[in-house]
Design a protein around this motif. Structure first.
Motif, PDB file in Angstrom:
ATOM      1  N   THR A   1     -41.137 -15.300  18.088  1.00 35.14           N
ATOM      2  CA  THR A   1     -41.159 -13.923  18.593  1.00 35.14           C
ATOM      3  C   THR A   1     -39.788 -13.274  18.443  1.00 35.14           C
ATOM      4  O   THR A   1     -39.670 -12.124  17.998  1.00 35.14           O
ATOM      5  CB  THR A   1     -41.577 -13.907  20.073  1.00 35.14           C
ATOM      6  OG1 THR A   1     -42.901 -14.429  20.203  1.00 35.14           O
ATOM      7  CG2 THR A   1     -41.538 -12.489  20.633  1.00 35.14           C
ATOM      8  N   VAL A   2     -38.754 -14.020  18.800  1.00 34.19           N
ATOM      9  CA  VAL A   2     -37.394 -13.491  18.744  1.00 34.19           C
ATOM     10  C   VAL A   2     -36.960 -13.220  17.301  1.00 34.19           C
ATOM     11  O   VAL A   2     -36.337 -12.191  17.010  1.00 34.19           O
ATOM     12  CB  VAL A   2     -36.416 -14.455  19.449  1.00 34.19           C
ATOM     13  CG1 VAL A   2     -34.975 -14.054  19.178  1.00 34.19           C
ATOM     14  CG2 VAL A   2     -36.687 -14.467  20.947  1.00 34.19           C
ATOM     15  N   THR A   3     -37.284 -14.116  16.378  1.00 32.39           N
ATOM     16  CA  THR A   3     -36.863 -13.905  14.993  1.00 32.39           C
ATOM     17  C   THR A   3     -37.579 -12.708  14.366  1.00 32.39           C
ATOM     18  O   THR A   3     -36.952 -11.914  13.660  1.00 32.39           O
ATOM     19  CB  THR A   3     -37.104 -15.163  14.144  1.00 32.39           C
ATOM     20  OG1 THR A   3     -38.474 -15.565  14.250  1.00 32.39           O
ATOM     21  CG2 THR A   3     -36.222 -16.300  14.606  1.00 32.39           C
ATOM     22  N   ASP A   4     -38.885 -12.567  14.622  1.00 33.29           N
ATOM     23  CA  ASP A   4     -39.609 -11.395  14.113  1.00 33.29           C
ATOM     24  C   ASP A   4     -39.014 -10.114  14.677  1.00 33.29           C
ATOM     25  O   ASP A   4     -38.854  -9.106  13.961  1.00 33.29           O
ATOM     26  CB  ASP A   4     -41.091 -11.479  14.490  1.00 33.29           C
ATOM     27  CG  ASP A   4     -41.836 -12.554  13.710  1.00 33.29           C
ATOM     28  OD1 ASP A   4     -41.289 -13.063  12.715  1.00 33.29           O
ATOM     29  OD2 ASP A   4     -42.973 -12.888  14.106  1.00 33.29           O
ATOM     30  N   ARG A   5     -38.678 -10.163  15.937  1.00 30.73           N
ATOM     31  CA  ARG A   5     -38.103  -9.002  16.616  1.00 30.73           C
ATOM     32  C   ARG A   5     -36.736  -8.665  16.023  1.00 30.73           C
ATOM     33  O   ARG A   5     -36.415  -7.496  15.784  1.00 30.73           O
ATOM     34  CB  ARG A   5     -37.990  -9.371  18.095  1.00 30.73           C
ATOM     35  CG  ARG A   5     -37.339  -8.383  19.038  1.00 30.73           C
ATOM     36  CD  ARG A   5     -37.250  -9.109  20.378  1.00 30.73           C
ATOM     37  NE  ARG A   5     -36.592  -8.344  21.419  1.00 30.73           N
ATOM     38  CZ  ARG A   5     -37.223  -7.594  22.285  1.00 30.73           C
ATOM     39  NH1 ARG A   5     -38.537  -7.482  22.234  1.00 30.73           N
ATOM     40  NH2 ARG A   5     -36.544  -6.940  23.216  1.00 30.73           N
ATOM     41  N   ALA A   6     -35.925  -9.692  15.745  1.00 31.18           N
ATOM     42  CA  ALA A   6     -34.592  -9.470  15.197  1.00 31.18           C
ATOM     43  C   ALA A   6     -34.658  -8.808  13.825  1.00 31.18           C
ATOM     44  O   ALA A   6     -33.900  -7.868  13.534  1.00 31.18           O
ATOM     45  CB  ALA A   6     -33.839 -10.797  15.110  1.00 31.18           C
ATOM     46  N   VAL A   7     -35.549  -9.284  12.976  1.00 30.06           N
ATOM     47  CA  VAL A   7     -35.680  -8.702  11.633  1.00 30.06           C
ATOM     48  C   VAL A   7     -36.118  -7.245  11.730  1.00 30.06           C
ATOM     49  O   VAL A   7     -35.588  -6.373  11.027  1.00 30.06           O
ATOM     50  CB  VAL A   7     -36.660  -9.525  10.779  1.00 30.06           C
ATOM     51  CG1 VAL A   7     -36.986  -8.792   9.477  1.00 30.06           C
ATOM     52  CG2 VAL A   7     -36.088 -10.902  10.486  1.00 30.06           C
ATOM     53  N   ARG A   8     -37.054  -6.972  12.607  1.00 34.14           N
ATOM     54  CA  ARG A   8     -37.526  -5.589  12.765  1.00 34.14           C
ATOM     55  C   ARG A   8     -36.418  -4.693  13.295  1.00 34.14           C
ATOM     56  O   ARG A   8     -36.242  -3.562  12.826  1.00 34.14           O
ATOM     57  CB  ARG A   8     -38.738  -5.558  13.715  1.00 34.14           C
ATOM     58  CG  ARG A   8     -39.343  -4.176  13.882  1.00 34.14           C
ATOM     59  CD  ARG A   8     -40.619  -4.244  14.714  1.00 34.14           C
ATOM     60  NE  ARG A   8     -41.239  -2.938  14.869  1.00 34.14           N
ATOM     61  CZ  ARG A   8     -42.366  -2.722  15.539  1.00 34.14           C
ATOM     62  NH1 ARG A   8     -43.014  -3.744  16.114  1.00 34.14           N
ATOM     63  NH2 ARG A   8     -42.860  -1.496  15.643  1.00 34.14           N
ATOM     64  N   MET A   9     -35.650  -5.196  14.260  1.00 33.99           N
ATOM     65  CA  MET A   9     -34.549  -4.415  14.816  1.00 33.99           C
ATOM     66  C   MET A   9     -33.498  -4.110  13.756  1.00 33.99           C
ATOM     67  O   MET A   9     -32.989  -2.986  13.669  1.00 33.99           O
ATOM     68  CB  MET A   9     -33.925  -5.160  16.000  1.00 33.99           C
ATOM     69  CG  MET A   9     -34.832  -5.281  17.205  1.00 33.99           C
ATOM     70  SD  MET A   9     -34.213  -6.447  18.457  1.00 33.99           S
ATOM     71  CE  MET A   9     -32.925  -5.472  19.230  1.00 33.99           C
ATOM     72  N   ALA A  10     -33.174  -5.113  12.939  1.00 35.32           N
ATOM     73  CA  ALA A  10     -32.146  -4.924  11.918  1.00 35.32           C
ATOM     74  C   ALA A  10     -32.617  -4.038  10.778  1.00 35.32           C
ATOM     75  O   ALA A  10     -31.857  -3.239  10.235  1.00 35.32           O
ATOM     76  CB  ALA A  10     -31.701  -6.287  11.382  1.00 35.32           C
TER      77      ALA A  10
ATOM     78  N   LEU B   1     -32.817 -13.329   9.219  1.00 36.30           N
ATOM     79  CA  LEU B   1     -32.160 -12.113   8.729  1.00 36.30           C
ATOM     80  C   LEU B   1     -31.740 -12.266   7.271  1.00 36.30           C
ATOM     81  O   LEU B   1     -31.956 -11.369   6.446  1.00 36.30           O
ATOM     82  CB  LEU B   1     -30.947 -11.787   9.596  1.00 36.30           C
ATOM     83  CG  LEU B   1     -31.238 -11.336  11.030  1.00 36.30           C
ATOM     84  CD1 LEU B   1     -29.952 -11.248  11.836  1.00 36.30           C
ATOM     85  CD2 LEU B   1     -31.960  -9.987  11.051  1.00 36.30           C
ATOM     86  N   LEU B   2     -31.158 -13.412   6.947  1.00 37.77           N
ATOM     87  CA  LEU B   2     -30.725 -13.638   5.566  1.00 37.77           C
ATOM     88  C   LEU B   2     -31.933 -13.707   4.629  1.00 37.77           C
ATOM     89  O   LEU B   2     -31.890 -13.171   3.507  1.00 37.77           O
ATOM     90  CB  LEU B   2     -29.903 -14.913   5.479  1.00 37.77           C
ATOM     91  CG  LEU B   2     -28.547 -14.885   6.199  1.00 37.77           C
ATOM     92  CD1 LEU B   2     -27.879 -16.249   6.147  1.00 37.77           C
ATOM     93  CD2 LEU B   2     -27.638 -13.811   5.609  1.00 37.77           C
ATOM     94  N   ALA B   3     -33.010 -14.353   5.079  1.00 36.96           N
ATOM     95  CA  ALA B   3     -34.216 -14.455   4.254  1.00 36.96           C
ATOM     96  C   ALA B   3     -34.848 -13.085   4.007  1.00 36.96           C
ATOM     97  O   ALA B   3     -35.501 -12.865   2.978  1.00 36.96           O
ATOM     98  CB  ALA B   3     -35.231 -15.387   4.919  1.00 36.96           C
ATOM     99  N   ALA B   4     -34.629 -12.162   4.942  1.00 33.75           N
ATOM    100  CA  ALA B   4     -35.157 -10.806   4.811  1.00 33.75           C
ATOM    101  C   ALA B   4     -34.247  -9.916   3.975  1.00 33.75           C
ATOM    102  O   ALA B   4     -34.503  -8.709   3.848  1.00 33.75           O
ATOM    103  CB  ALA B   4     -35.393 -10.195   6.176  1.00 33.75           C
ATOM    104  N   GLY B   5     -33.171 -10.489   3.421  1.00 35.93           N
ATOM    105  CA  GLY B   5     -32.251  -9.701   2.615  1.00 35.93           C
ATOM    106  C   GLY B   5     -31.304  -8.848   3.431  1.00 35.93           C
ATOM    107  O   GLY B   5     -30.821  -7.818   2.946  1.00 35.93           O
ATOM    108  N   LEU B   6     -31.014  -9.291   4.654  1.00 43.80           N
ATOM    109  CA  LEU B   6     -30.144  -8.552   5.552  1.00 43.80           C
ATOM    110  C   LEU B   6     -28.852  -9.353   5.758  1.00 43.80           C
ATOM    111  O   LEU B   6     -28.801 -10.254   6.586  1.00 43.80           O
ATOM    112  CB  LEU B   6     -30.840  -8.305   6.888  1.00 43.80           C
ATOM    113  CG  LEU B   6     -32.133  -7.484   6.800  1.00 43.80           C
ATOM    114  CD1 LEU B   6     -32.941  -7.629   8.065  1.00 43.80           C
ATOM    115  CD2 LEU B   6     -31.792  -6.010   6.550  1.00 43.80           C
ATOM    116  N   PRO B   7     -27.834  -9.092   4.950  1.00 44.49           N
ATOM    117  CA  PRO B   7     -26.591  -9.883   5.039  1.00 44.49           C
ATOM    118  C   PRO B   7     -25.897  -9.707   6.378  1.00 44.49           C
ATOM    119  O   PRO B   7     -25.986  -8.655   7.018  1.00 44.49           O
ATOM    120  CB  PRO B   7     -25.747  -9.339   3.884  1.00 44.49           C
ATOM    121  CG  PRO B   7     -26.289  -7.969   3.620  1.00 44.49           C
ATOM    122  CD  PRO B   7     -27.755  -8.027   3.939  1.00 44.49           C
TER     123      PRO B   7
END
Length: 241
Positions: free
Chosen positions: A182-191, A231-237
């Motif tokens: 839940t936290v990782t999905d939320r972090a990617v969406r926030m970023a 985040l890194l896997a989502a292409g968010l450095p």
């Protein structure tokens, strides 16, 4: 995107969290300055470890509340509070290059809505010319900007949000999130989009520049590792702000 965590929150023989493990994960470290947690040796050790890893150091300033871990609002006048916050920033500066200021706990939440205590945080940061890490839309954000300081907007991946953008008070259901997927999905969406879902389902749109994983959240190291990986896997450095 910056990834930060609250570190150095042990005191004397008591330890809290795994500072060294988290310093291998985050890009910014909010280091306790002795008023809610931390002591000189802990501050020195954490700052030294942060510098060796290229992690930026922030002064995590607080009310004078060791017994309550800084999670109790203290009724103190603006002048006294400003002095105490400047004292904390100065103390941490003796051990490493402080690059920003972040209030801790009750001070963070109070400064989000209270002009008197927010002005003290802004004044203390301005005395050192330091950016302020705080909630978007907060009173502190406005006063820090008016003082000519850089304001960095922070989001919490492991804390619940109210519909008005404030954090769910600790001790309330939904205040702390511990489920890693839940936290990782939320972090990617926030970023990626600046969106976070409040406890009532409201989708908030906020300009996040830094994401926080609390160092005292259960499983903090595993959670921070998963957030960084996602985040890194989502292409968010990741890099310090």
């Amino acid at each position: 995107m910056d990834l930060n965590s609250d570190l150095g929150e042990g005191f004397g023989i008591w330890t809290l969290g795994d500072d060294d493990a988290l310093l291998d994960i985050v890009t910014s470290a909010n280091v306790a300055c002795g008023f809610h947690a931390g002591d000189p040796s802990t501050m020195r050790r954490v700052c030294s470890s942060a510098v060796s890893r290229g992690v930026r150091i922030g002064a995590q300033v607080s009310y004078r509340d060791l017994a309550g871990f800084g999670r109790r609002r203290i009724d103190v006048d603006a002048t006294t509070l400003t002095d105490e916050l400047r004292y904390q920033i100065g103390a941490l500066s003796a051990f490493g290059p402080v690059t920003y200021v972040k209030p801790h706990g009750a001070l963070y939440n109070t400064a989000a809505v209270d002009p008197v205590h927010a002005s003290a945080v802004a004044a203390a940061a301005a005395a050192f010319g330091l950016p302020v890490l705080c909630q978007p839309g907060s009173v502190l954000a406005r006063l820090a900007a008016e003082a000519g300081l850089r304001v960095v907007f922070e989001g919490f991946v492991d804390r619940g949000y109210l519909p008005d953008g404030r954090l769910v008070p600790r001790g309330t259901e939904g205040a702390v999130l511990t489920d890693i997927p839940t936290v990782t999905d939320r972090a990617v969406r926030m970023a990626r989009t600046g969106e976070v879902v409040a406890i009532d389902g409201t989708v908030l749109q906020l300009p996040f520049e830094s994401l926080c994983v609390h160092g005292d959240t259960p499983g903090a190291v595993s959670m921070a590792t998963a957030v960084r990986t996602a985040l890194l896997a989502a292409g968010l450095p990741l890099s310090p702000f």
